[in-house]
Design a protein around this motif. Structure first.
Motif, mmCIF file in Angstrom:
data_model
loop_
_atom_site.group_PDB
_atom_site.id
_atom_site.type_symbol
_atom_site.label_atom_id
_atom_site.label_comp_id
_atom_site.label_asym_id
_atom_site.label_seq_id
_atom_site.Cartn_x
_atom_site.Cartn_y
_atom_site.Cartn_z
ATOM 1 N N VAL A 23 10.006 12.257 -0.328
ATOM 2 C CA VAL A 23 9.680 11.418 0.826
ATOM 3 C C VAL A 23 8.683 10.350 0.382
ATOM 4 C CG1 VAL A 23 8.769 11.327 3.174
ATOM 5 C CG2 VAL A 23 9.985 13.363 2.412
ATOM 6 N N THR A 24 8.918 9.123 0.790
ATOM 7 C CA THR A 24 7.971 8.050 0.467
ATOM 8 C C THR A 24 7.652 7.253 1.725
ATOM 9 O OG1 THR A 24 9.705 6.449 -0.105
ATOM 10 C CG2 THR A 24 8.835 7.814 -1.898
ATOM 11 N N VAL A 25 6.407 6.820 1.799
ATOM 12 C CA VAL A 25 5.945 5.931 2.867
ATOM 13 C C VAL A 25 5.117 4.835 2.232
ATOM 14 C CG1 VAL A 25 4.559 5.697 4.965
ATOM 15 C CG2 VAL A 25 5.866 7.797 4.566
ATOM 16 N N SER A 26 5.411 3.597 2.570
ATOM 17 C CA SER A 26 4.602 2.484 2.081
ATOM 18 C C SER A 26 4.473 1.441 3.177
ATOM 19 C CB SER A 26 5.194 1.876 0.803
ATOM 20 O OG SER A 26 6.551 1.538 0.980
ATOM 21 N N ILE A 27 3.444 0.636 3.050
ATOM 22 C CA ILE A 27 3.139 -0.432 4.014
ATOM 23 C C ILE A 27 2.940 -1.712 3.232
ATOM 24 C CG2 ILE A 27 1.479 -1.252 5.734
ATOM 25 C CD1 ILE A 27 0.732 1.740 6.183
ATOM 26 N N ASN A 28 3.552 -2.798 3.705
ATOM 27 C CA ASN A 28 3.349 -4.055 2.988
ATOM 28 C C ASN A 28 3.025 -5.188 3.946
ATOM 29 O OD1 ASN A 28 6.163 -4.772 3.872
ATOM 30 N ND2 ASN A 28 5.770 -6.500 2.500
ATOM 31 N N SER A 29 2.500 -6.252 3.370
ATOM 32 C CA SER A 29 2.229 -7.472 4.123
ATOM 33 C C SER A 29 2.479 -8.649 3.204
ATOM 34 C CB SER A 29 0.777 -7.490 4.631
ATOM 35 O OG SER A 29 0.564 -8.561 5.522
ATOM 36 N N TRP A 30 3.261 -9.615 3.694
ATOM 37 C CA TRP A 30 3.498 -10.836 2.939
ATOM 38 C C TRP A 30 2.415 -11.854 3.279
ATOM 39 C CZ3 TRP A 30 7.925 -8.319 5.007
ATOM 40 C CH2 TRP A 30 8.807 -7.830 4.039
ATOM 41 N N ILE A 31 1.731 -12.327 2.255
ATOM 42 C CA ILE A 31 0.612 -13.248 2.442
ATOM 43 C C ILE A 31 1.121 -14.683 2.349
ATOM 44 C CG2 ILE A 31 -1.672 -13.923 1.639
ATOM 45 C CD1 ILE A 31 -1.460 -11.012 2.648
ATOM 46 N N GLU A 32 0.845 -15.483 3.375
ATOM 47 C CA GLU A 32 1.323 -16.854 3.401
ATOM 48 C C GLU A 32 0.637 -17.699 2.323
ATOM 49 O OE1 GLU A 32 -0.240 -15.352 5.880
ATOM 50 O OE2 GLU A 32 1.325 -14.854 7.333
ATOM 51 N N LEU A 33 1.394 -18.641 1.770
ATOM 52 C CA LEU A 33 0.872 -19.540 0.747
ATOM 53 C C LEU A 33 1.194 -20.982 1.117
ATOM 54 C CD1 LEU A 33 1.990 -17.598 -2.471
ATOM 55 C CD2 LEU A 33 -0.309 -17.686 -1.501
ATOM 56 N N GLU A 34 0.478 -21.906 0.506
ATOM 57 C CA GLU A 34 0.696 -23.325 0.760
ATOM 58 C C GLU A 34 2.142 -23.734 0.482
ATOM 59 O OE1 GLU A 34 -0.053 -27.160 1.849
ATOM 60 O OE2 GLU A 34 -1.464 -25.490 1.987
ATOM 61 N N GLU A 35 2.728 -23.144 -0.548
ATOM 62 C CA GLU A 35 4.086 -23.518 -0.939
ATOM 63 C C GLU A 35 5.134 -23.124 0.091
ATOM 64 O OE1 GLU A 35 1.739 -22.513 -4.718
ATOM 65 O OE2 GLU A 35 1.912 -21.786 -2.660
ATOM 66 N N PHE B 122 0.851 -1.187 0.000
ATOM 67 C CA PHE B 122 0.000 0.000 0.000
ATOM 68 C C PHE B 122 0.888 1.237 0.000
ATOM 69 C CE2 PHE B 122 -2.625 2.915 2.922
ATOM 70 C CZ PHE B 122 -3.273 3.520 1.858
ATOM 71 N N GLN B 123 0.777 2.052 -1.050
ATOM 72 C CA GLN B 123 1.573 3.273 -1.145
ATOM 73 C C GLN B 123 0.834 4.404 -0.436
ATOM 74 O OE1 GLN B 123 4.586 3.122 -2.251
ATOM 75 N NE2 GLN B 123 5.035 5.276 -1.874
ATOM 76 N N VAL B 124 1.504 5.045 0.521
ATOM 77 C CA VAL B 124 0.871 6.064 1.354
ATOM 78 C C VAL B 124 1.289 7.466 0.941
ATOM 79 C CG1 VAL B 124 0.577 6.924 3.709
ATOM 80 C CG2 VAL B 124 0.760 4.458 3.291
ATOM 81 N N GLN B 125 2.579 7.718 0.880
ATOM 82 C CA GLN B 125 3.101 9.054 0.550
ATOM 83 C C GLN B 125 4.184 8.929 -0.506
ATOM 84 O OE1 GLN B 125 4.859 11.151 3.858
ATOM 85 N NE2 GLN B 125 5.203 13.032 2.710
ATOM 86 N N GLY B 126 4.195 9.862 -1.456
ATOM 87 C CA GLY B 126 5.190 9.830 -2.518
ATOM 88 C C GLY B 126 4.981 8.670 -3.470
ATOM 89 N N ARG B 127 5.880 8.572 -4.429
ATOM 90 C CA ARG B 127 5.775 7.515 -5.443
ATOM 91 C C ARG B 127 7.005 6.617 -5.409
ATOM 92 N NH1 ARG B 127 5.806 10.721 -10.670
ATOM 93 N NH2 ARG B 127 7.292 11.874 -9.375
ATOM 94 N N LYS B 128 6.781 5.374 -5.742
ATOM 95 C CA LYS B 128 7.879 4.425 -5.895
ATOM 96 C C LYS B 128 7.789 3.770 -7.262
ATOM 97 C CE LYS B 128 9.110 2.993 -1.215
ATOM 98 N NZ LYS B 128 9.149 1.872 -0.243
ATOM 99 N N ARG B 129 8.956 3.567 -7.870
ATOM 100 C CA ARG B 129 8.993 2.869 -9.150
ATOM 101 C C ARG B 129 9.434 1.429 -8.900
ATOM 102 N NH1 ARG B 129 11.968 6.249 -12.529
ATOM 103 N NH2 ARG B 129 10.000 7.250 -13.002
#
Length: 491
Positions: free
Chosen positions: A265-277, A185-192
């Motif tokens: 300035v950039t701010v982002s939030i991430n979450s890694w989603i668990e998978l069967e593999e 989730f991108q909150v502030q600024g941009r990321k490439r």
């Protein structure tokens, strides 16, 4: 924060356009969003899914008020354009507050404080991998500001998330994550974002040095590649996207990515989603950890800084790693017993099947023609109605050409992402360039040959050279399968 919004959202009408703010409706239900996530094998950007998240207001200024005086570790890197990746092991680190970061980031000379030795015009700062549970240890209520349940994961919030704060130029080296898929989730600024598909792994020259659990790094600086040293990189298929505030990027399992901050300035939030593999992947990671630590500590018992990523704080002794491996194998079989997802017969494959599964790490992804562009949608055709549109935009193959000689910066900004009427411009040209993974073994051989031919003065095989072979993701998969198959006879 971001001044110019990319075409990704310029042409994407807000959900519920023309309605009052309180009446906006999200384009996908949680159930539909999860169905899409579990089917897509191509990165895609979700729009209008987080407009009501309290975390959308988490600018660095706001966070500095939420965390007054909080000491945060920043990674300091050089603003340079050479061909060598800036791994975490080559960076310096400072402990600073967000207030001190904002003052330094204004570009004014600082004669004191933690950033005093870092000229803002020459350095970038990155507070990366900051887990919410550590950052907001006494403010658990703030976890509710992130609502991953909107993507079909009930109860998932900031507790399972990490925060990233950076200045312009801050970036992560190109790598793939061993576990799960990724929501950002991108909150502030941009990321490439520069992304490469899993089957292009041989062309990214993977390495486990520096070592970090669950991260396989590329030896290449993908924004300024040394094509003389890494000629196979020409075959890699780059997908690029500029992620804007309010958008959520989905990164499928094992997609390589290089991420750079392109605003002050950039701010982002991430979450890694668990998978069967992930259950088998943890066994593979335990094998990798044991081999890397054994060889590197034997080489130099006193110097881990040169090869162990600063994010790795656990003990690296052989005894600890043995326990880690045994726990991973036990957890895998415990999962099989309780879930009954995989039959034991599937673990007792013959050698030829194992070779196909091991060396051909990722089966060929099905590429189907949809609406004038190729879209990767798993193992078969999507339903008649494509999920793509103004609220879900695929990350397309970059049209940038590699330079003919060493060097060259890529500047793709995703501005041709969506046409003015919401139509996707450009074409994901995977069909012509799609490779059967039976060719990946040849690519690995070519990669090794090219490595040796570019260093004629090297007269010995180093520990790192050996490790690159021993803990190549393709090799550890075979080892893990052999280990699991052998133990399954007792199961």
């Amino acid at each position: 924060m971001a001044a110019t919004r990319g075409a990704t959202t310029e042409t994407a009408p807000a959900a519920g356009a023309g309605e009052e703010e309180g009446e906006r409706v999200k384009p996908f239900t949680p159930e539909k969003a999860k169905e899409i996530l579990m089917s897509l094998q191509q990165p895609a950007v979700f729009c209008n899914m987080a407009f009501d998240w309290p975390a959308q207001h988490w600018t660095v200024k706001h966070l500095s008020e939420v965390l007054p005086g909080k000491q945060i570790r920043f990674r300091m890197g050089m603003k340079r354009t050479d061909t060598v990746p800036q791994f975490e092991t080559t960076c310096n680190y400072v402990e600073a507050t967000l207030e001190e970061f904002l003052t330094w980031n204004c570009g004014q000379p600082t004669m004191s404080g933690p950033f005093r030795d870092y000229d803002h015009s020459k350095f970038w700062a990155y507070a990366d991998y900051k887990y919410f549970v550590s950052l907001f240890d006494d403010k658990a209520d703030i976890f509710q500001d992130v609502i991953w349940s909107d993507f079909g994961f009930p109860g998932r919030n900031g507790r399972e998330s990490t925060l990233w704060i950076g200045s312009m130029g801050a970036h992560t080296p190109c790598h793939l994550d061993s576990y799960g898929c990724n929501l950002v989730f991108q909150v502030q600024g941009r990321k490439r974002w520069h992304l490469f598909p899993p089957e292009d792994t041989p062309f990214l020259y993977p390495t486990r040095i520096p070592y970090e659990e669950s991260s396989v790094f590329s030896k290449i600086n993908v924004v300024n590649p040394d094509l003389k040293r890494f000629p196979q990189f020409r075959k890699a298929r780059r997908h690029t996207v500029t992620l804007n505030p309010g958008q959520v990027l989905f990164v499928p399992r094992h997609w390589w990515h290089y991420v750079e901050s392109i605003d002050p300035v950039t701010v982002s939030i991430n979450s890694w989603i668990e998978l069967e593999e992930d259950h088998q992947a943890r066994v593979e990671e335990a094998i990798t950890r044991m081999l890397v630590c054994a060889l590197k500590t034997a080489e130099d018992p006193t110097n881990t800084r040169a090869w162990l990523n600063p994010t790795e704080v656990e003990e690296t002794s052989h005894e600890v790693n043995c326990r880690y491996l045994n726990r991973a194998v036990s957890a895998l079989f415990d999962h099989y017993r309780t879930s009954k997802v995989i039959e034991i017969q599937a673990l007792r494959t013959n050698r030829e099947d194992m070779k196909q599964e091991g060396l051909n790490v990722h089966s060929r992804m099905a590429v189907e023609q949809t609406g004038g562009q190729d879209v990767i949608l798993g193992t078969g055709k999507w339903a008649a109605a494509s999920p793509f549109g103004p609220d879900l935009v695929p990350v397309i193959l970059s049209s940038e050409e590699l330079p003919s000689e060493k060097g060259g910066i890529f500047e793709g900004d995703g501005n041709n992402f969506v046409g003015k009427d919401g139509e996707h411009s450009g074409k994901l040209r995977c069909t012509k360039r799609q490779r059967m993974m039976s060719k990946s073994e040849d690519a690995v051989v070519e990669q090794i040959a090219s490595n040796s031919s570019t260093a004629p003065s090297q007269t010995f095989i180093s520990t790192d050279d050996l490790l690159d072979c021993l803990v190549n993701p393709q090799v550890t998969r075979i080892v893990a399968q052999l280990l699991i198959q052998g133990r399954s006879l007792e199961f």
